[in-house]
Design an enzyme around this catalytic site. Structure first.
Site, PDB file in Angstrom:
ATOM      1  N   ARG A 148      20.442  -7.157   8.065  1.00 21.95           N
ATOM      2  CA  ARG A 148      19.833  -8.485   8.160  1.00 21.95           C
ATOM      3  C   ARG A 148      20.881  -9.526   8.540  1.00 21.95           C
ATOM      4  O   ARG A 148      20.546 -10.641   8.975  1.00 21.95           O
ATOM      5  CB  ARG A 148      19.155  -8.867   6.836  1.00 21.95           C
ATOM      6  CG  ARG A 148      20.080  -9.515   5.811  1.00 21.95           C
ATOM      7  CD  ARG A 148      19.431  -9.763   4.487  1.00 21.95           C
ATOM      8  NE  ARG A 148      20.231 -10.645   3.660  1.00 21.95           N
ATOM      9  CZ  ARG A 148      21.385 -10.301   3.072  1.00 21.95           C
ATOM     10  NH1 ARG A 148      21.877  -9.084   3.233  1.00 21.95           N
ATOM     11  NH2 ARG A 148      22.047 -11.175   2.349  1.00 21.95           N
ATOM     12  N   ARG A 155       0.835  -1.204   0.000  1.00 25.57           N
ATOM     13  CA  ARG A 155       0.000   0.000   0.000  1.00 25.57           C
ATOM     14  C   ARG A 155       0.871   1.256   0.000  1.00 25.57           C
ATOM     15  O   ARG A 155       0.639   2.194  -0.756  1.00 25.57           O
ATOM     16  CB  ARG A 155      -0.917   0.001   1.231  1.00 25.57           C
ATOM     17  CG  ARG A 155      -2.043  -1.001   1.090  1.00 25.57           C
ATOM     18  CD  ARG A 155      -3.027  -0.916   2.239  1.00 25.57           C
ATOM     19  NE  ARG A 155      -3.895  -2.095   2.222  1.00 25.57           N
ATOM     20  CZ  ARG A 155      -4.520  -2.584   3.275  1.00 25.57           C
ATOM     21  NH1 ARG A 155      -4.370  -2.009   4.461  1.00 25.57           N
ATOM     22  NH2 ARG A 155      -5.290  -3.653   3.165  1.00 25.57           N
TER      23      ARG A 155
END
Lengths: 145, 145, 145
Positions: B104, B31
């Protein structure tokens, strides 16, 4: 003892067959649109089929994990019935997504709802097992007292 | 009998909830960056969130398989504790990857370490079961002799 | 009771190790071709290794589900032997796909054949359990009558 899991096992094998069907649809779509592996991009018509399979594959271990926890800790028959409902909504999701992106929405929301019910049943059943084992508290007796 | 697996079941359901959280983050990122399915490519900020979810999904069945073998064949409590550690490191991996690709690395190495310990515990436990069943050799007695 | 699943557990852990090997090959291919996460596209040589790993990851939960149903409901030793055959054909698939897209075909068809045998064994075993439990019909006695 296998009586306590044979409905779960049956739904598991049905789920595998559904996954096989999805994989076959991707193979057919690859042929139709002339997209050879390792390529995964192409016209939206192909990418929708491809993404529908990938999404179903990602949810498959989640579905199996919940089906078995709910079936072992809550109720085998209920879990298996919810499992069949999930597999049906996944089928609607796949055929809907193939037609258009928006047609995937209703069945994906429905399938998510089924998974949340399986989460609730699993959580209740496991909580009951943990409480009665470590605290000596029987949830069922409390509710019916 | 469910006593012997209820901690594993609890960690399994927690793992499912974590996967659901990751899926929701991808929906929010879609979105935010205006990337509608079936598209999966976009700015690096979106692709990092997307890849973090995909990688976590790929490791989820591996994690469950090891959690349950270690819990059944080695020690339920230890396997469940390692399972919680894995889920925590996966959360750090996801939020780290969202911030930048390099963030990460530490949590992914840590989570891989936890999985290797689960592999070791599973392998030892299964080997013990195989040896005592087929060869009549008891590893535990050998070690304490 | 663990005697009835320890061969399945052993094949499961071997399968996890194979998945770990595939993940490592993708990491090496990323370094070789200079493709940093979150990117997943690149020269065909990289994309073939990447897709071989993704495809193997998607089939891993399906494989485990069938291995365990066939092992629990049909015959542990047979299921474990078929499981080893599957893992071997997956290895051939991976190394074949790395060399060229066409070299993945023979091993992928073979591995699919093994999975279909596992489906058949699972279905027969589960059907036997369902029929004897709900209908009181014993398939084994019927066949040998």
């Amino acid at each position: 003892m296998l009586d306590q899991i044979h409905l779960l096992a049956a739904v598991t094998v049905l789920g595998v067959l559904e996954q096989a069907y999805f994989f076959l649809q991707v193979i057919y779509a690859r042929r139709l649109f002339g997209i050879s592996p390792p390529k995964t991009s192409g016209p939206p018509e192909f990418e929708r089929v491809f993404r529908a399979q990938v999404n179903s594959s990602e949810y498959f271990p989640i579905f199996l994990a919940l089906l078995w926890q709910a079936g072992l800790f809550f109720h085998q028959g209920l879990a298996a019935a919810l499992g069949l409902l999930y597999l049906y909504s996944r089928y609607c999701y796949f055929t809907g997504y193939r037609a258009s992106s928006s047609e995937r929405l209703t069945p994906i929301y429905f399938s998510a709802g089924v998974l949340w019910i399986l989460v609730g049943a699993s959580a209740l059943g496991i909580l009951h097992s943990l409480l009665s084992h470590y605290v000596g508290l029987n949830l069922l007796q409390l509710l019916t007292a």
